[in-house]
Design an enzyme around this catalytic site. Structure first.
Site: not given
Ligand code: NAD
Length: 246
Positions: A12-13, A62-63, A89, A154, A156, A158, A187
């Site tokens: 998810g980079a 797709d992970v 991530n 979500y 569950a 996490k 975030i």
């Molecule tokens: P985002 O939606 O901006 O990015 C998510 C990334 O995951 C993207 O690069 C997307 O391509 C990738 N992705 C989605 N499904 C995928 C799959 N099946 N296979 C491979 N890649 C996949 O999300 P973010 O806000 O940057 O969040 C990143 C992580 O942090 C997530 O796990 C999210 O649950 C967690 N998180 C985010 C927040 C927040 O406030 N943004 C808070 C707590 C936790």
């Protein structure tokens, strides 16, 4: 340079937290494998990293699919021959009240957020075991600790990551592989962009440090956990949440 010539794989980079994490790891001297569902974006990001002097590989995968993860690990091995850091991530949300939640929305979130982390960990752990070293870092969420209405799937997924983290930490410790989770609070990313001004104010009032987090707050914690300095930390869930959950 805390991570000179280490090989780090970030799922998810292509945007948000994952992108910032990849950039922070690269800034500490790591070589990067950057993964996203969109292959083109992953390759583009790898090219951007290469331009600033980082060896990088971009892979579309797709992970939640075992075959994709197998291909991802194979390509990492071909390109770098080792893997030192895995950051699980990749994550998605499909929010809705539990009573009305569709089965497909439950399955999608569990498959990507939890099964995806399991598949990637299993994939790289074989290599790390041979190396007798490694760092696995799972990005979970404060709502996996607190719960949140409208996010049963979500939360569950996490909370499940916390169990996976502790079990894997116990299984892999003998090989000097540490496994930890970072539980971010709210975030500033695409995921939180949908919040209205009123929701944002209400949310901020529940955060002792009185602000949403920045992607850099998470990236700095990842860098620390990936470094030699964190060698005696394993099986932990580290909250990076402004004090929202203590
Ligand atoms: P985002 O939606 O901006 O990015 C998510 C990334 O995951 C993207 O690069 C997307 O391509 C990738 N992705 C989605 N499904 C995928 C799959 N099946 N296979 C491979 N890649 C996949 O999300 P973010 O806000 O940057 O969040 C990143 C992580 O942090 C997530 O796990 C999210 O649950 C967690 N998180 C985010 C927040 C927040 O406030 N943004 C808070 C707590 C936790």
């Amino acid at each position: 340079m805390l991570l000179k010539d280490k090989v780090a794989l970030v799922t998810g980079a292509t945007r948000g937290i994952g992108r910032c994490v990849a950039l922070a790891l690269a800034a500490q001297g790591a070589h990067l494998v950057v993964v996203g569902t969109n292959a083109e974006k992953a390759v583009e990001f790898a090219a951007e990293l290469e331009q600033s002097g980082t060896q990088a590989l971009g892979v579309g995968a797709d992970v939640s699919l075992a075959a994709d993860v197998e291909r991802l690990v194979d390509r990492t091995k071909e390109c770098f021959g080792r893997i030192d850091v895995l950051v699980n991530n990749a994550g998605v949300t499909r929010d809705g009240l539990m009573l009305r939640m569709k089965e497909v929305d439950w399955d999608t979130v569990i498959d990507v957020n939890l099964k995806g982390a399991f598949l990637c960990t299993r994939g790289v752990a074989r290599l790390m075991t041979k190396q007798r070293s490694g760092r696995i870092i799972n990005i979970s969420s404060v709502v996996g600790q607190m719960g949140n209405p409208g996010q049963a799937n979500y939360c569950a997924s996490k909370a499940g990551l916390h169990g996976l983290t502790r079990s894997n930490a116990r299984e892999l410790a003998k090989r000097q592989i540490t496994v930890n989770a970072i539980a971010p609070g709210f975030i500033e990313t695409d995921m939180t962009e949908f919040l209205t001004e009123q929701q944002r104010t209400e949310l901020t009032s529940q955060i002792p440090l009185e602000r949403l987090g920045h992607v850099d707050d998470i990236a700095a914690t990842v860098v620390f956990l990936a470094s030699d300095q964190a060698g005696y930390i394993t099986g932990q869930v580290i909250g990076v949440n402004g004090g929202m959950y203590m």
